[in-house]
Design a protein around this motif. Structure first.
Motif, PDB file in Angstrom:
ATOM      1  N   VAL A   1       0.840  -1.201   0.000  1.00  0.00           N
ATOM      2  CA  VAL A   1       0.000   0.000   0.000  1.00  0.00           C
ATOM      3  C   VAL A   1       0.873   1.249   0.000  1.00  0.00           C
ATOM      4  O   VAL A   1       0.598   2.225  -0.722  1.00  0.00           O
ATOM      5  CB  VAL A   1      -0.947  -0.011   1.216  1.00  0.00           C
ATOM      6  N   MET A   2       1.937   1.240   0.794  1.00  0.00           N
ATOM      7  CA  MET A   2       2.829   2.401   0.844  1.00  0.00           C
ATOM      8  C   MET A   2       3.454   2.662  -0.525  1.00  0.00           C
ATOM      9  O   MET A   2       3.512   3.805  -0.987  1.00  0.00           O
ATOM     10  CB  MET A   2       3.914   2.179   1.893  1.00  0.00           C
ATOM     11  N   ARG A   3       3.915   1.591  -1.163  1.00  0.00           N
ATOM     12  CA  ARG A   3       4.544   1.761  -2.477  1.00  0.00           C
ATOM     13  C   ARG A   3       3.525   2.280  -3.492  1.00  0.00           C
ATOM     14  O   ARG A   3       3.835   3.151  -4.315  1.00  0.00           O
ATOM     15  CB  ARG A   3       5.128   0.432  -2.945  1.00  0.00           C
ATOM     16  N   GLN A   4       2.313   1.729  -3.461  1.00  0.00           N
ATOM     17  CA  GLN A   4       1.303   2.180  -4.411  1.00  0.00           C
ATOM     18  C   GLN A   4       0.939   3.641  -4.166  1.00  0.00           C
ATOM     19  O   GLN A   4       0.780   4.423  -5.116  1.00  0.00           O
ATOM     20  CB  GLN A   4       0.046   1.305  -4.307  1.00  0.00           C
ATOM     21  N   THR A   5       0.814   4.034  -2.896  1.00  0.00           N
ATOM     22  CA  THR A   5       0.481   5.423  -2.572  1.00  0.00           C
ATOM     23  C   THR A   5       1.568   6.372  -3.065  1.00  0.00           C
ATOM     24  O   THR A   5       1.278   7.441  -3.620  1.00  0.00           O
ATOM     25  CB  THR A   5       0.272   5.584  -1.062  1.00  0.00           C
ATOM     26  N   GLU A   6       2.826   5.996  -2.877  1.00  0.00           N
ATOM     27  CA  GLU A   6       3.926   6.827  -3.360  1.00  0.00           C
ATOM     28  C   GLU A   6       3.879   6.973  -4.876  1.00  0.00           C
ATOM     29  O   GLU A   6       4.113   8.065  -5.416  1.00  0.00           O
ATOM     30  CB  GLU A   6       5.255   6.217  -2.924  1.00  0.00           C
ATOM     31  N   ALA A   7       3.560   5.878  -5.576  1.00  0.00           N
ATOM     32  CA  ALA A   7       3.480   5.935  -7.030  1.00  0.00           C
ATOM     33  C   ALA A   7       2.319   6.815  -7.484  1.00  0.00           C
ATOM     34  O   ALA A   7       2.441   7.591  -8.443  1.00  0.00           O
ATOM     35  CB  ALA A   7       3.326   4.522  -7.603  1.00  0.00           C
ATOM     36  N   LEU A   8       1.178   6.715  -6.793  1.00  0.00           N
ATOM     37  CA  LEU A   8       0.029   7.551  -7.144  1.00  0.00           C
ATOM     38  C   LEU A   8       0.327   9.025  -6.899  1.00  0.00           C
ATOM     39  O   LEU A   8      -0.066   9.892  -7.695  1.00  0.00           O
ATOM     40  CB  LEU A   8      -1.196   7.108  -6.333  1.00  0.00           C
ATOM     41  N   GLN A   9       1.019   9.312  -5.806  1.00  0.00           N
ATOM     42  CA  GLN A   9       1.373  10.698  -5.529  1.00  0.00           C
ATOM     43  C   GLN A   9       2.354  11.233  -6.556  1.00  0.00           C
ATOM     44  O   GLN A   9       2.264  12.389  -6.976  1.00  0.00           O
ATOM     45  CB  GLN A   9       1.958  10.805  -4.118  1.00  0.00           C
ATOM     46  N   ALA A  10       3.299  10.404  -6.951  1.00  0.00           N
ATOM     47  CA  ALA A  10       4.327  10.840  -7.897  1.00  0.00           C
ATOM     48  C   ALA A  10       3.731  11.242  -9.232  1.00  0.00           C
ATOM     49  O   ALA A  10       4.218  12.169  -9.894  1.00  0.00           O
ATOM     50  CB  ALA A  10       5.370   9.737  -8.099  1.00  0.00           C
ATOM     51  N   ARG A  11       2.678  10.579  -9.647  1.00  0.00           N
ATOM     52  CA  ARG A  11       2.070  10.929 -10.944  1.00  0.00           C
ATOM     53  C   ARG A  11       0.845  11.831 -10.790  1.00  0.00           C
ATOM     54  O   ARG A  11       0.125  12.078 -11.754  1.00  0.00           O
ATOM     55  CB  ARG A  11       1.701   9.674 -11.726  1.00  0.00           C
ATOM     56  N   GLY A  12       0.630  12.330  -9.584  1.00  0.00           N
ATOM     57  CA  GLY A  12      -0.452  13.278  -9.373  1.00  0.00           C
ATOM     58  C   GLY A  12      -1.833  12.710  -9.624  1.00  0.00           C
ATOM     59  O   GLY A  12      -2.710  13.393 -10.169  1.00  0.00           O
ATOM     60  N   ALA A  13      -2.068  11.484  -9.210  1.00  0.00           N
ATOM     61  CA  ALA A  13      -3.360  10.843  -9.446  1.00  0.00           C
ATOM     62  C   ALA A  13      -4.473  11.559  -8.684  1.00  0.00           C
ATOM     63  O   ALA A  13      -4.290  12.006  -7.554  1.00  0.00           O
ATOM     64  CB  ALA A  13      -3.297   9.380  -9.024  1.00  0.00           C
ATOM     65  N   SER A  14      -5.626  11.651  -9.298  1.00  0.00           N
ATOM     66  CA  SER A  14      -6.788  12.273  -8.670  1.00  0.00           C
ATOM     67  C   SER A  14      -7.361  11.334  -7.613  1.00  0.00           C
ATOM     68  O   SER A  14      -7.060  10.134  -7.598  1.00  0.00           O
ATOM     69  CB  SER A  14      -7.856  12.561  -9.723  1.00  0.00           C
ATOM     70  N   PRO A  15      -8.206  11.853  -6.717  1.00  0.00           N
ATOM     71  CA  PRO A  15      -8.840  10.975  -5.726  1.00  0.00           C
ATOM     72  C   PRO A  15      -9.610   9.828  -6.365  1.00  0.00           C
ATOM     73  O   PRO A  15      -9.608   8.708  -5.849  1.00  0.00           O
ATOM     74  CB  PRO A  15      -9.772  11.927  -4.965  1.00  0.00           C
TER      75      PRO A  15
END
Length: 304
Positions: free
Chosen positions: A214-228
């Motif tokens: 989950v931590m890795r996925q969250t970091e990846a989502l943040q890095a690409r500016g994913a929307s909610p």
């Protein structure tokens, strides 16, 4: 940050090297017993071997890992500067947690535990990322245990810890083996986990691995500016609707917390005292300074 009830958690499984003043988990009045499950492994085991079959004789109710946790608690509470002082204070401390007919026997086990921990302190700690050295360290620790405890005592008191250590040693060996394909390595790790860890330990490990995922996925989502919406869809597909909903709530609370921190940090000093009282509750005010310090440390430094 206020937490959200999700089904993920993290715990370390390595149990190597401990001083005799380490504080363990809180003990209970009567240490719990866990029925061992059957397992086998091809690797030459330390004592004890993989979990004995369920048809074995009933385990001694006193000899469990909970008693070791109680010993660590007693060592911390005694605040003794010598073994003699510790053993003088230990009976009263044990009496708070153990029933009367166990106390004399537990006191003898505690004395041997202290002696063993002192002997373990002379051993060289395992080196990181060196499977062979870890094996030798575990074997040396096991040899010390045998000097102070009988086989059945080792199984009851330290069996779960030894099996966890064995699993970690096998894991290091498998991860450092260049002759294995990813598929072979994954299959061997699953077999080793099944052989050495109890169902409860495997569940803890599964939660820990999921937490890291989950931590890795969250970091990846943040890095690409994913929307909610994109975050929710990705998490729901990977972990299910309930976990995705909990993580979405956590995202929202984190965003709201950071917004309050930004407002407080950017306000003039004359305003910060008032904002401290109005923006944060009592428990949040206790960690406000730490949160601001962490933000400052993580901020990028200007180039010279």
């Amino acid at each position: 940050m206020r937490g959200v009830a999700v089904t993920l958690g993290a715990i370390a499984l390595v149990a190597v090297g401990a001083g005799w003043l380490a504080l363990g988990p809180s003990a209970v009045d009567a240490p719990r017993t866990t029925a061992p499950a059957a397992a086998t492994t091809a690797v030459a085991p330390l004592s004890p071997a993989p979990r004995p079959p369920a048809t074995a004789a009933a385990p001694d109710a006193l000899l469990t890992s909970d008693l070791i946790a109680l010993f660590d608690q007693v060592l911390a509470e005694a605040q003794a500067d010598s073994k003699a002082t510790l053993m003088a204070r230990a009976p009263a401390l044990l009496a708070k947690h153990l029933r009367e007919d166990w106390r004399v026997r537990a006191l003898g086990l505690l004395e041997r535990y202290v002696d063993m921990q002192e002997a373990l302190r002379t051993l060289q700690p395992p080196a990181a990322n060196d499977p062979a050295f870890l094996r030798r360290s575990l074997e040396a620790r096991e040899a010390v245990r045998r000097q102070y405890f009988a086989p059945e005592e080792i199984e009851g008191l330290f069996g779960d810890q030894i099996r966890q250590d064995q699993f970690m040693a096998e894991k290091m060996e498998l991860l450092s083996n260049p002759g294995l394909t990813p598929e072979q390595r994954a299959a061997a790790l699953a077999q080793s986990e099944q052989a050495w860890l109890s169902p409860a330990q495997r569940e803890v490990r599964k939660d820990a691995v999921a937490h890291l995922d989950v931590m890795r996925q969250t970091e990846a989502l943040q890095a690409r500016g994913a929307s909610p919406q994109e975050r929710f869809a990705a998490r729901s597909e990977a972990y299910g609707y309930e976990v995705a909903r909990g993580l979405a709530t956590l995202d929202q609370e984190t965003q709201e917390w950071n917004a309050r921190l930004d407002r407080y940090a950017s306000a003039p000093e004359s305003e910060q005292a008032r904002l401290r009282e109005t923006l944060f509750n009592e428990s949040e005010r206790l960690r406000l300074s730490g949160a601001l310090a962490m933000r400052s440390a993580a901020a990028p430094k200007p180039a010279r």
